[in-house]
Design a protein around this motif. Structure first.
Motif, mmCIF file in Angstrom:
data_model
loop_
_atom_site.group_PDB
_atom_site.id
_atom_site.type_symbol
_atom_site.label_atom_id
_atom_site.label_comp_id
_atom_site.label_asym_id
_atom_site.label_seq_id
_atom_site.Cartn_x
_atom_site.Cartn_y
_atom_site.Cartn_z
ATOM 1 N N GLU A 121 -36.983 -2.572 12.272
ATOM 2 C CA GLU A 121 -37.144 -1.816 13.413
ATOM 3 C C GLU A 121 -36.163 -1.042 13.988
ATOM 4 O OE1 GLU A 121 -40.110 -1.555 15.073
ATOM 5 O OE2 GLU A 121 -41.180 -3.053 13.963
ATOM 6 N N GLY A 122 -34.957 -1.344 14.054
ATOM 7 C CA GLY A 122 -33.910 -0.931 14.528
ATOM 8 C C GLY A 122 -33.379 0.273 13.516
ATOM 9 N N THR A 123 -33.046 -0.258 12.187
ATOM 10 C CA THR A 123 -32.594 0.764 11.205
ATOM 11 C C THR A 123 -33.635 1.965 11.130
ATOM 12 O OG1 THR A 123 -31.387 -1.076 9.999
ATOM 13 C CG2 THR A 123 -32.008 0.994 8.843
ATOM 14 N N LEU A 124 -34.904 1.652 10.811
ATOM 15 C CA LEU A 124 -35.813 2.644 10.436
ATOM 16 C C LEU A 124 -36.108 3.595 11.615
ATOM 17 C CD1 LEU A 124 -38.064 0.512 7.932
ATOM 18 C CD2 LEU A 124 -36.240 2.356 7.445
ATOM 19 N N SER A 125 -36.190 3.358 12.747
ATOM 20 C CA SER A 125 -36.429 4.233 13.863
ATOM 21 C C SER A 125 -35.332 5.119 13.953
ATOM 22 C CB SER A 125 -36.532 3.195 15.190
ATOM 23 O OG SER A 125 -35.329 2.558 15.556
ATOM 24 N N ALA A 126 -34.112 4.627 13.830
ATOM 25 C CA ALA A 126 -33.089 5.733 13.575
ATOM 26 C C ALA A 126 -33.429 6.579 12.520
ATOM 27 C CB ALA A 126 -31.793 5.411 13.598
ATOM 28 N N PHE A 127 -33.813 6.316 11.550
ATOM 29 C CA PHE A 127 -34.222 7.326 10.377
ATOM 30 C C PHE A 127 -35.264 8.177 10.983
ATOM 31 C CE2 PHE A 127 -31.481 4.912 7.784
ATOM 32 C CZ PHE A 127 -31.440 5.518 6.397
ATOM 33 N N ASP A 128 -36.391 7.788 11.625
ATOM 34 C CA ASP A 128 -37.393 8.552 12.166
ATOM 35 C C ASP A 128 -36.658 9.713 13.105
ATOM 36 O OD1 ASP A 128 -39.696 7.862 10.880
ATOM 37 O OD2 ASP A 128 -39.966 5.978 11.965
ATOM 38 N N GLN A 129 -35.886 9.220 14.070
ATOM 39 C CA GLN A 129 -35.153 9.975 14.908
ATOM 40 C C GLN A 129 -34.652 11.172 14.262
ATOM 41 O OE1 GLN A 129 -32.973 8.304 18.115
ATOM 42 N NE2 GLN A 129 -31.721 10.010 18.479
ATOM 43 N N LEU A 130 -33.819 10.719 13.261
ATOM 44 C CA LEU A 130 -33.076 11.872 12.352
ATOM 45 C C LEU A 130 -34.132 12.911 11.798
ATOM 46 C CD1 LEU A 130 -30.510 9.686 10.699
ATOM 47 C CD2 LEU A 130 -30.118 11.586 12.181
ATOM 48 N N VAL A 131 -35.274 12.594 11.136
ATOM 49 C CA VAL A 131 -36.229 13.396 10.762
ATOM 50 C C VAL A 131 -36.724 14.308 11.867
ATOM 51 C CG1 VAL A 131 -38.645 13.604 9.646
ATOM 52 C CG2 VAL A 131 -36.898 11.702 8.852
ATOM 53 N N ASP A 132 -37.086 13.935 13.020
ATOM 54 C CA ASP A 132 -37.421 14.432 14.287
ATOM 55 C C ASP A 132 -36.400 15.436 14.797
ATOM 56 O OD1 ASP A 132 -39.816 12.892 14.256
ATOM 57 O OD2 ASP A 132 -39.121 11.827 15.778
ATOM 58 N N GLU A 133 -35.246 15.275 14.754
ATOM 59 C CA GLU A 133 -34.073 16.209 14.631
ATOM 60 C C GLU A 133 -33.826 17.251 13.849
ATOM 61 O OE1 GLU A 133 -30.934 13.664 15.722
ATOM 62 O OE2 GLU A 133 -31.833 13.041 17.577
ATOM 63 N N GLY A 134 -34.435 16.955 12.678
ATOM 64 C CA GLY A 134 -34.356 18.197 11.724
ATOM 65 C C GLY A 134 -33.074 17.752 10.676
ATOM 66 N N LYS A 135 -32.490 16.679 10.819
ATOM 67 C CA LYS A 135 -31.077 16.359 10.124
ATOM 68 C C LYS A 135 -31.575 15.769 8.847
ATOM 69 C CE LYS A 135 -28.500 15.958 14.378
ATOM 70 N NZ LYS A 135 -28.031 15.256 15.259
ATOM 71 N N VAL A 136 -32.582 15.233 8.752
ATOM 72 C CA VAL A 136 -33.135 14.581 7.432
ATOM 73 C C VAL A 136 -34.525 15.199 6.986
ATOM 74 C CG1 VAL A 136 -33.820 12.227 6.519
ATOM 75 C CG2 VAL A 136 -31.497 12.470 7.800
ATOM 76 N N LYS A 137 -34.780 15.265 5.808
ATOM 77 C CA LYS A 137 -35.988 16.076 5.485
ATOM 78 C C LYS A 137 -36.924 14.851 4.933
ATOM 79 C CE LYS A 137 -34.895 20.366 6.147
ATOM 80 N NZ LYS A 137 -35.491 21.240 7.356
ATOM 81 N N ASN A 138 -36.508 14.066 4.193
ATOM 82 C CA ASN A 138 -37.270 13.102 3.727
ATOM 83 C C ASN A 138 -36.354 11.517 4.028
ATOM 84 O OD1 ASN A 138 -39.499 14.146 2.426
ATOM 85 N ND2 ASN A 138 -37.769 15.327 1.571
ATOM 86 N N VAL A 139 -37.188 10.410 4.278
ATOM 87 C CA VAL A 139 -36.635 9.238 4.177
ATOM 88 C C VAL A 139 -36.858 8.172 2.822
ATOM 89 C CG1 VAL A 139 -36.878 6.918 5.372
ATOM 90 C CG2 VAL A 139 -36.957 8.977 6.764
ATOM 91 N N GLY A 140 -35.801 7.771 2.360
ATOM 92 C CA GLY A 140 -35.917 6.768 1.304
ATOM 93 C C GLY A 140 -35.106 5.575 1.326
ATOM 94 N N VAL A 141 -35.503 4.637 0.328
ATOM 95 C CA VAL A 141 -35.048 3.245 0.564
ATOM 96 C C VAL A 141 -34.363 3.026 -0.957
ATOM 97 C CG1 VAL A 141 -36.412 2.442 2.093
ATOM 98 C CG2 VAL A 141 -37.090 2.408 0.003
ATOM 99 N N SER A 142 -33.397 2.152 -0.987
ATOM 100 C CA SER A 142 -32.961 1.932 -2.267
ATOM 101 C C SER A 142 -32.327 0.374 -2.394
ATOM 102 C CB SER A 142 -31.380 2.646 -2.107
ATOM 103 O OG SER A 142 -30.665 2.254 -3.280
ATOM 104 N N ASN A 143 -32.897 -0.043 -3.618
ATOM 105 C CA ASN A 143 -32.614 -1.677 -4.015
ATOM 106 C C ASN A 143 -33.781 -2.350 -3.348
ATOM 107 O OD1 ASN A 143 -30.162 -1.168 -5.848
ATOM 108 N ND2 ASN A 143 -29.441 -0.350 -4.015
ATOM 109 N N PHE A 144 -34.732 -1.562 -2.935
ATOM 110 C CA PHE A 144 -35.817 -2.613 -2.216
ATOM 111 C C PHE A 144 -36.823 -3.060 -3.163
ATOM 112 C CE2 PHE A 144 -36.159 -1.036 2.395
ATOM 113 C CZ PHE A 144 -34.867 -1.008 2.626
ATOM 114 N N GLU A 145 -37.085 -4.230 -3.015
ATOM 115 C CA GLU A 145 -38.217 -4.977 -3.778
ATOM 116 C C GLU A 145 -39.707 -4.952 -3.097
ATOM 117 O OE1 GLU A 145 -37.269 -7.868 -6.598
ATOM 118 O OE2 GLU A 145 -36.319 -5.707 -6.380
#
Length: 276
Positions: A121-145
């Protein structure tokens, strides 16, 4: 397609992401890293991968600036380290990454591991915010099962664009790849050459000889046939060019089947905080 005819436009893309990129893990010398990035971009690469934990974002940014390639033509990815995954830390550390990279946005921002301070919740809501602000075009994950992928999909407003994990002929990750495919998540392979171990596999050596190609090129071509984007690390122009040449290697069904049948298994990246 011959190596001589390869151009940036001839590189296949997965949802706009070139399926061959330059990895920069352990490329820690500033000048060498910048030169590697500039060399790759001048050669035709348009996908560059780095991370906060690599300590080379500034060098990667310098390499992009050195190359005669427009910023908007480069698919640039970085990752937020496990100690920066609290909501506010995601925001501040990403701002720092953008400053080091010398860019206004990144094309793809990953959660590096579902570990440490990771809280969906806390981590990914920040990623969504960065997308909304135009600082991130796409959200990814790494080493996720698979379960972490599903949780991220359910939590994010943005789509999960990619899952980056170790994948190569000695760790094919069939189940995880299939899960991502079913979920509409692109797969990006790090350590796609198993840190050089694929070079010694007889089946791959035989196929390389058949195609007058390197073992590295064959392994990367196999990943491409599997629909996987690969980001091999390379520092010398020779290795950067050899990986680029993988795009001209066209494996047939027998080649793919022979590589699929390799039963040796090697996992190269296995920290104690890994989720598996």
């Amino acid at each position: 397609m011959s190596q001589d005819t390869l151009t940036p436009d001839s590189v296949p893309k997965a949802d706009g992401m070139p399926v061959l990129g330059l990895g920069t893990w352990q490329n820690e010398d500033h000048d060498q890293c910048a030169d590697s990035v500039a060399t790759a971009l001048e050669m035709g690469y348009r996908h560059i991968d780095t991370a906060q934990a690599y300590g080379n974002e500034a060098a990667v940014g310098d390499g992009i600036a050195q190359a005669d390639v427009d910023r908007e033509d480069v698919f640039l990815a970085t990752k937020v380290w496990i100690s920066n995954l609290e909501h506010d830390d995601v925001l501040s550390s990403t701002e720092a990454s953008l400053e080091k990279l010398g860019v206004d946005y990144v094309d793809l921002l990953y959660v590096h591991w579902p570990s440490g301070e990771y809280d969906p919740e806390g981590t990914l809501s920040a990623f969504d915010q960065l997308v909304d602000e135009g600082k991130v075009k796409n959200v990814g994950v790494s080493n996720f099962e698979p379960e972490h992928v599903d949780e991220a999909i359910d939590t994010l407003d943005a789509d999960v664009f990619a899952n980056q994990f170790e994948c190569h002929p000695l760790l094919p990750q069939e189940e995880l790849r299939a899960h991502c495919d079913d979920a509409g998540v692109n797969v990006v392979a790090y350590s796609p050459l198993a840190r050089g171990k694929v070079f010694d596999v007889p089946e791959i050596q035989r196929i390389a000889e058949k195609h007058d190609a390197s073992a590295a090129a064959v392994s990367l071509a196999w990943l491409r046939r599997k629909g996987v984007t690969a980001i091999p690390k390379a520092t010398s122009e020779e290795h950067i060019r050899d990986n680029w040449a993988s795009l001209s290697v066209d494996l047939d069904a027998d080649d793919v089947a022979a590589i699929d049948a390799i039963d040796e298994r090697e996992r190269e990246v296995d920290p104690d905080f890994a989720p598996w």
